[in-house]
Design a protein around this motif. Structure first.
Motif, PDB file in Angstrom:
ATOM      1  N   MET A 228       0.836  -1.206   0.000  1.00  0.00           N
ATOM      2  CA  MET A 228       0.000   0.000   0.000  1.00  0.00           C
ATOM      3  C   MET A 228       0.872   1.257   0.000  1.00  0.00           C
ATOM      4  O   MET A 228       0.552   2.244  -0.682  1.00  0.00           O
ATOM      5  CB  MET A 228      -0.943   0.009   1.214  1.00  0.00           C
ATOM      6  N   ALA A 229       1.978   1.228   0.730  1.00  0.00           N
ATOM      7  CA  ALA A 229       2.896   2.368   0.742  1.00  0.00           C
ATOM      8  C   ALA A 229       3.506   2.582  -0.641  1.00  0.00           C
ATOM      9  O   ALA A 229       3.671   3.729  -1.084  1.00  0.00           O
ATOM     10  CB  ALA A 229       3.987   2.147   1.783  1.00  0.00           C
TER      11      ALA A 229
ATOM     12  N   GLN B 177       0.877   4.265  -2.789  1.00  0.00           N
ATOM     13  CA  GLN B 177       0.717   5.674  -2.414  1.00  0.00           C
ATOM     14  C   GLN B 177       1.899   6.511  -2.883  1.00  0.00           C
ATOM     15  O   GLN B 177       1.723   7.635  -3.357  1.00  0.00           O
ATOM     16  CB  GLN B 177       0.527   5.794  -0.906  1.00  0.00           C
TER      17      GLN B 177
ATOM     18  N   ASP C  16       1.563   7.067  -6.577  1.00  0.00           N
ATOM     19  CA  ASP C  16       0.514   8.035  -6.899  1.00  0.00           C
ATOM     20  C   ASP C  16       0.947   9.463  -6.580  1.00  0.00           C
ATOM     21  O   ASP C  16       0.473  10.413  -7.205  1.00  0.00           O
ATOM     22  CB  ASP C  16      -0.778   7.688  -6.157  1.00  0.00           C
ATOM     23  N   ALA C  17       1.851   9.630  -5.620  1.00  0.00           N
ATOM     24  CA  ALA C  17       2.348  10.962  -5.272  1.00  0.00           C
ATOM     25  C   ALA C  17       3.270  11.508  -6.368  1.00  0.00           C
ATOM     26  O   ALA C  17       3.347  12.718  -6.561  1.00  0.00           O
ATOM     27  CB  ALA C  17       3.082  10.914  -3.943  1.00  0.00           C
TER      28      ALA C  17
ATOM     29  N   ARG D  54       2.273   1.348 -12.829  1.00  0.00           N
ATOM     30  CA  ARG D  54       1.267   1.294 -11.764  1.00  0.00           C
ATOM     31  C   ARG D  54       0.555  -0.056 -11.761  1.00  0.00           C
ATOM     32  O   ARG D  54       0.268  -0.615 -10.705  1.00  0.00           O
ATOM     33  CB  ARG D  54       0.250   2.411 -11.901  1.00  0.00           C
TER      34      ARG D  54
ATOM     35  N   GLY E  56      -6.247   0.416   4.140  1.00  0.00           N
ATOM     36  CA  GLY E  56      -6.592   1.312   3.042  1.00  0.00           C
ATOM     37  C   GLY E  56      -6.449   0.645   1.688  1.00  0.00           C
ATOM     38  O   GLY E  56      -5.916   1.228   0.744  1.00  0.00           O
TER      39      GLY E  56
END
Length: 109
Positions: free
Chosen positions: A45-46, A49, A52-53, A61, A95
């Motif tokens: 998940m990190a 994220q 996506d940043a 992706r 998440g």
């Protein structure tokens, strides 16, 4: 045959805990595996994220999403082996996005 203090303590532990040494070992292994797979989901998940940043290509992706789905699937299997059938709390806690959940159990070549 007389029992030693250690034998009595072990017998008492078995009777009060409801688990023998083998069952305790199995439970410890399940817990360790659950923790390991939870950490793998956190890392996945990190990674999503972080991507996506600072986005890259859609193909990059997609690789991360597929890897995350594999990690989440392994984690869910381990949770179920531990008797936790409802995954909603884990999905919220970690998440996990819907696009990862949609790929669970999918096998692509």
């Amino acid at each position: 045959m007389s029992l030693s203090i250690a034998d009595l303590a072990e017998l008492r532990q078995r009777l009060t805990s409801g688990f023998g040494p083998i069952e305790s070992e199995v439970m410890a292994e399940k817990a360790a595996s659950l923790g390991y797979h939870g950490r793998q989901v956190e890392k996945a998940m990190a990674a999503l994220q972080a991507f996506d940043a600072a986005p890259g290509t859609a193909d990059e992706r997609l690789i991360l999403v597929k890897a995350a789905a594999r990690d989440v699937w392994k984690f869910f299997v381990q949770r179920e082996a531990c008797g936790m059938r409802d995954q909603r709390d884990a999905i919220r806690h970690y998440g996990i996005p819907p696009e990862v959940l949609a790929r669970l159990g999918a096998i692509e070549k």
